[in-house]
Design an enzyme around this catalytic site. Structure first.
Site, PDB file in Angstrom:
ATOM      1  N   CYS A   2       4.206  34.629  -8.366  1.00  0.00           N
ATOM      2  CA  CYS A   2       4.651  35.977  -8.070  1.00  0.00           C
ATOM      3  C   CYS A   2       4.423  36.241  -6.589  1.00  0.00           C
ATOM      4  CB  CYS A   2       3.931  37.062  -8.861  1.00  0.00           C
ATOM      5  SG  CYS A   2       4.182  36.961 -10.622  1.00  0.00           S
ATOM      6  N   ARG A  27       7.335  31.404  -4.867  1.00  0.00           N
ATOM      7  CA  ARG A  27       6.168  31.767  -5.677  1.00  0.00           C
ATOM      8  C   ARG A  27       6.572  32.197  -7.091  1.00  0.00           C
ATOM      9  NH1 ARG A  27       1.763  32.784  -2.428  1.00  0.00           N
ATOM     10  NH2 ARG A  27       0.825  33.914  -4.130  1.00  0.00           N
ATOM     11  N   TRP A  84       7.017  35.362 -11.496  1.00  0.00           N
ATOM     12  CA  TRP A  84       6.869  34.136 -12.284  1.00  0.00           C
ATOM     13  C   TRP A  84       6.149  34.591 -13.545  1.00  0.00           C
ATOM     14  CZ3 TRP A  84       3.127  31.003 -14.489  1.00  0.00           C
ATOM     15  CH2 TRP A  84       3.510  29.685 -14.774  1.00  0.00           C
ATOM     16  N   ASN A 110       0.250  40.583  -8.405  1.00  0.00           N
ATOM     17  CA  ASN A 110       0.204  39.122  -8.583  1.00  0.00           C
ATOM     18  C   ASN A 110      -1.191  38.806  -9.114  1.00  0.00           C
ATOM     19  OD1 ASN A 110      -0.330  36.427  -6.241  1.00  0.00           O
ATOM     20  ND2 ASN A 110       0.313  36.300  -8.349  1.00  0.00           N
ATOM     21  N   GLY A 111      -1.241  38.149 -10.267  1.00  0.00           N
ATOM     22  CA  GLY A 111      -2.542  37.823 -10.858  1.00  0.00           C
ATOM     23  C   GLY A 111      -2.476  38.056 -12.355  1.00  0.00           C
ATOM     24  N   GLU A 483       2.896   9.974  -8.202  1.00  0.00           N
ATOM     25  CA  GLU A 483       3.535  10.980  -7.367  1.00  0.00           C
ATOM     26  C   GLU A 483       5.057  10.830  -7.417  1.00  0.00           C
ATOM     27  OE1 GLU A 483       2.810  13.665  -6.219  1.00  0.00           O
ATOM     28  OE2 GLU A 483       4.243  14.070  -4.628  1.00  0.00           O
ATOM     29  N   LYS A 487       7.591  13.759  -8.672  1.00  0.00           N
ATOM     30  CA  LYS A 487       8.708  14.266  -7.862  1.00  0.00           C
ATOM     31  C   LYS A 487       9.995  14.224  -8.673  1.00  0.00           C
ATOM     32  CE  LYS A 487       7.062  15.987  -5.380  1.00  0.00           C
ATOM     33  NZ  LYS A 487       5.724  16.126  -4.937  1.00  0.00           N
ATOM     34  N   GLU A 490      10.012  16.826 -11.680  1.00  0.00           N
ATOM     35  CA  GLU A 490      10.023  18.263 -11.392  1.00  0.00           C
ATOM     36  C   GLU A 490      11.322  18.737 -10.754  1.00  0.00           C
ATOM     37  OE1 GLU A 490       6.993  19.687  -8.676  1.00  0.00           O
ATOM     38  OE2 GLU A 490       7.160  17.889  -7.463  1.00  0.00           O
ATOM     39  N   HIS A 506       0.179  -2.036 -23.331  1.00  0.00           N
ATOM     40  CA  HIS A 506      -0.762  -1.446 -24.308  1.00  0.00           C
ATOM     41  C   HIS A 506      -0.156  -0.229 -25.008  1.00  0.00           C
ATOM     42  CE1 HIS A 506      -3.814  -4.169 -22.920  1.00  0.00           C
ATOM     43  NE2 HIS A 506      -3.555  -3.818 -21.673  1.00  0.00           N
ATOM     44  N   LYS A 605       5.449  27.566  -6.242  1.00  0.00           N
ATOM     45  CA  LYS A 605       4.754  26.744  -5.246  1.00  0.00           C
ATOM     46  C   LYS A 605       3.256  27.006  -5.248  1.00  0.00           C
ATOM     47  CE  LYS A 605       5.079  24.412  -1.120  1.00  0.00           C
ATOM     48  NZ  LYS A 605       5.187  23.094  -1.733  1.00  0.00           N
TER      49      LYS A 605
HETATM   50  C1  F6R Z   1       4.344  19.140  -6.966  1.00  0.00           C
HETATM   51  C2  F6R Z   1       3.544  20.214  -6.448  1.00  0.00           C
HETATM   52  C3  F6R Z   1       2.427  20.711  -7.267  1.00  0.00           C
HETATM   53  C4  F6R Z   1       1.251  21.088  -6.380  1.00  0.00           C
HETATM   54  C5  F6R Z   1       0.137  21.732  -7.215  1.00  0.00           C
HETATM   55  C6  F6R Z   1      -1.081  22.033  -6.363  1.00  0.00           C
HETATM   56  O1  F6R Z   1       5.325  18.754  -6.070  1.00  0.00           O
HETATM   57  O2  F6R Z   1       3.793  20.703  -5.380  1.00  0.00           O
HETATM   58  O3  F6R Z   1       2.049  19.790  -8.228  1.00  0.00           O
HETATM   59  O4  F6R Z   1       0.789  19.942  -5.751  1.00  0.00           O
HETATM   60  O5  F6R Z   1       0.609  22.914  -7.771  1.00  0.00           O
HETATM   61  O6  F6R Z   1      -0.755  22.838  -5.291  1.00  0.00           O
HETATM   62  P1  F6R Z   1      -1.732  22.999  -4.067  1.00  0.00           P
HETATM   63  O7  F6R Z   1      -1.724  21.743  -3.290  1.00  0.00           O
HETATM   64  O8  F6R Z   1      -1.185  24.151  -3.291  1.00  0.00           O
HETATM   65  O9  F6R Z   1      -3.085  23.276  -4.631  1.00  0.00           O
END
Ligand code: F6R
Length: 610
Positions: A2, A27, A84, A110-111, A483, A487, A490, A506, A605
């Protein structure tokens, strides 16, 4: 998650709120809304209403669509929100702002208000009428309940009733000020000239000012066009304004189709800037042999998502170069564990500096008496006020929801840390200097990976037709595979799983089919031969294999369908280059599938809720 904004000043609030909300959509973006103290302009054919009433507009969907449907509202004081969803489905009714019964008080939040159910029931008994399913709405009704003409007092009393996390902005009819408050969710005030701005983070205000106040937990602020007064626990407090180091330009797409692609391309700079000022200062003779000094018994890293993967790579590197006992925990899990921590050095890794689980983990570690350090990309973020020490990555603002340049900058930081802690008997001067030299070559080697973009794009587009994929690696390349899988899943919504290559037999082998491509990270280190064996075992079962391998690797081509060549580098540093290739692979798969790359479904994010 949010995003919230507020504006008070001499300009029309509406365009400023809408533009600021667009900057905060990373956000959350399932619905949005604004409330402005003013009147609906009459020249648009709509009924006019008396001036200085709360004009409320909110709906599901993105800000660009929302702004086309709402009337022009005249007024210089307003608040806005991009959501969100946590409590209550995605609907116009649940979109913020939320108001009291008479629509005279409006709140964006937000929260999470943890005790909202109890409060809501009590307020309903007292006759308040609720119109949404959200936790936020109780705040509007509580402010109404306590309002006796003094808005800040009513907000303070309302907040005394709630438990949970919040950043709020409150607007009320008859008031020439907006009231803000923060508890565990981020909130900043941007300082202008005869105008002030409020936002969840600085990216929303960069177009208007570079002077901001970072509010602290417990702060309640009264913001007018010329004044800002902040109290904490009933006492007036002074919060110095800080100059934001990012520019508005850095937060633009700069001609790229997506922020993610721009940010992938910014990695040479992000790594260079993060290393700059540190790498030449590491004196090979003055390395800190923490183990021997008895200062450092062990290290625990806590992080989420991509930052967690950076931590896992850090675990490998620190383990290899320093022989220090290291543990890594996803922050959300750490909070459920009782781990033995005795002078353990706890590192919280979070690009945003706002991830709730990581903040909680670091707070818990502090309570247990552990020294703490934060690795973050965001100046003034919450984690910087929790950790004993802060190391800033220098990536510039990252807007795309999928982390890219902040990840490689986190890696750069962890490698710097490992080099500065590596004892001489493990990493001798010659090897040490060689590694430093290789690290200095990283920006140009990342450029070389980016030069191969078209080739990687072709294979990314090829992946787009599949519904499932595996990513495999061994040693330092296993978290790289994790990773890569994250990527892909998502942003392209292709189901992707990462495994240590040796683990496939396994269980996961049962899922291998000709329509399940496997991406193998084949670093030229001591895992290489074992990786070739794994690839052969996979190929015998039909799947297509794409190998990310060192250029000039003549052997691997005979066993796989596709080789994506990566410049030669010390295998210890291969995660930097392999990750960039994997980011491009995911990007082009997602683009081929027509996915909203910068704003993937259901993701935000900055994850500021537990
Ligand atoms: C994936 C991604 C998320 C963040 C996670 C932690 O591409 O961006 O998995 O890595 O939400 O975010 P931070 O680094 O801001 O704590």
């Amino acid at each position: 998650m949010c995003g919230i904004v507020g504006y008070i000043g001499y300009r029309e609030a509406q365009p400023i709120l809408l533009e600021s909300l667009k900057k905060l959509e990373y956000r959350g973006y399932d619905s949005c809304g604004i409330a402005i103290l003013g009147s609906v302009a009459r020249n648009d054919g709509l009924e006019g209403v008396p001036a200085n009433r709360i004009q409320l507009c909110k709906d599901v969907g993105r800000v660009v669509d929302f702004e086309k449907t709402i009337p022009k509202i005249q007024g210089g004081t307003g608040i806005g929100h991009t959501r969100w969803a946590t409590h209550g489905k995605v609907s116009a009714a649940n979109a913020h702002p939320h108001t009291d019964c008479g629509c005279k008080i409006a709140v964006v939040h937000n929260g999470i208000i943890e005790n909202f159910q109890k409060l809501r029931e009590a307020l309903i008994k007292e006759g308040h009428l609720f119109t949404s399913e959200t936790d936020t709405e109780v705040i509007a009704h509580l402010v109404e309940k306590y309002y006796r003409g003094n808005l800040v007092e009513a907000v303070s009393r309302a907040l005394a009733d709630v438990t949970g996390t919040y950043a709020i902005v409150v607007l009320a009819e008859g008031h020439k000020e907006i009231v803000v408050a923060k508890q565990e969710s981020p909130l900043i005030i941007g300082i202008g000239d005869k105008e002030n701005f409020v936002a969840s983070d600085v990216s929303a205000v960069l177009d208007y000012t570079d002077r901001v106040i970072y509010l602290e937990d417990g702060d309640i602020g009264v913001v007018s066009d010329r004044d800002i007064t902040i109290t904490n626990n009933g006492q007036k407090v002074n919060r110095d304004a800080q100059i934001v180091l990012w520019s508005a330009q850095e937060a633009q797409k700069a001609g790229y189709e997506h922020f993610m692609l721009k940010e992938i391309h910014e990695q040479p700079k992000a790594v260079e800037n993060t290393l700059r000022g540190h790498i030449s200062f590491i004196d090979p003779m003055a390395r800190l042999d923490m183990g021997k000094m008895g200062v450092l018994k062990d290290i625990l890293m806590v992080a989420c998502g991509t930052s967690y993967h950076a931590a896992l790579i850090g675990e490998y590197i620190l383990g290899k170069l320093c022989h220090v006992p290291i543990r890594v925990k996803t922050a959300s899990e750490f909070n459920h564990y009782e781990m033995a921590l005795d002078k353990t050095w706890v590192l919280g890794i979070t690009q945003s500096g706002e991830t709730n689980d990581t903040l909680r983990a670091l707070k818990k570690a502090k309570l247990l008496g552990c020294p703490t350090m934060a690795i973050t990309n965001v100046q003034g973020s919450s984690i910087t006020r929790i950790a004993d020490q802060v190391f800033y990555t220098q990536s510039g603002p990252e807007i795309g929801v999928a982390a890219t340049k902040t990840f490689t900058a986190q890696l750069a930081t962890l490698y710097l840390l490992a080099l500065s802690l590596a004892p001489i008997d493990i990493l001798d001067i010659r090897e040490y200097k060689k590694l430093i030299g290789e690290m200095k070559s990283l920006p140009s080697k990342i450029h070389q990976v980016l030069d191969g973009e078209e080739r990687i794009a072709k294979h990314g587009r090829g992946l787009a037709k599949f519904d499932n994929a595996f990513f495999i690696g061994r040693g330092v390349s296993y978290p790289v595979a994790m990773e890569g899988a994250l990527k892909l899943k998502e942003i392209s919504y292709i189901h992707a799983e990462a495994y240590p290559a040796g683990e496939l037999k396994h269980g996961p082998f049962a899922l291998l089919r000709s329509n399940t491509p496997v991406v193998a990270i084949a670093a030229r280190d001591d895992t290489y031969e074992a990786m070739i064996t794994s690839i052969k075992e996979i190929k015998a079962r039909g799947p297509q294999v794409i190998a990310i391998a060192e250029e000039g690797d003549e052997d691997i081509g005979q066993f796989v369908d596709v080789v994506i060549p990566i410049p030669r580098i010390d295998p210890l540093l291969s995660p930097f280059l392999n990750s960039v290739a994997l980011q491009l692979l995911a990007y082009y798969a997602a683009k081929e599938r027509g996915c909203p790359i910068d704003l993937p479904a259901n993701l935000a994010k900055s994850v500021t809720v537990p």
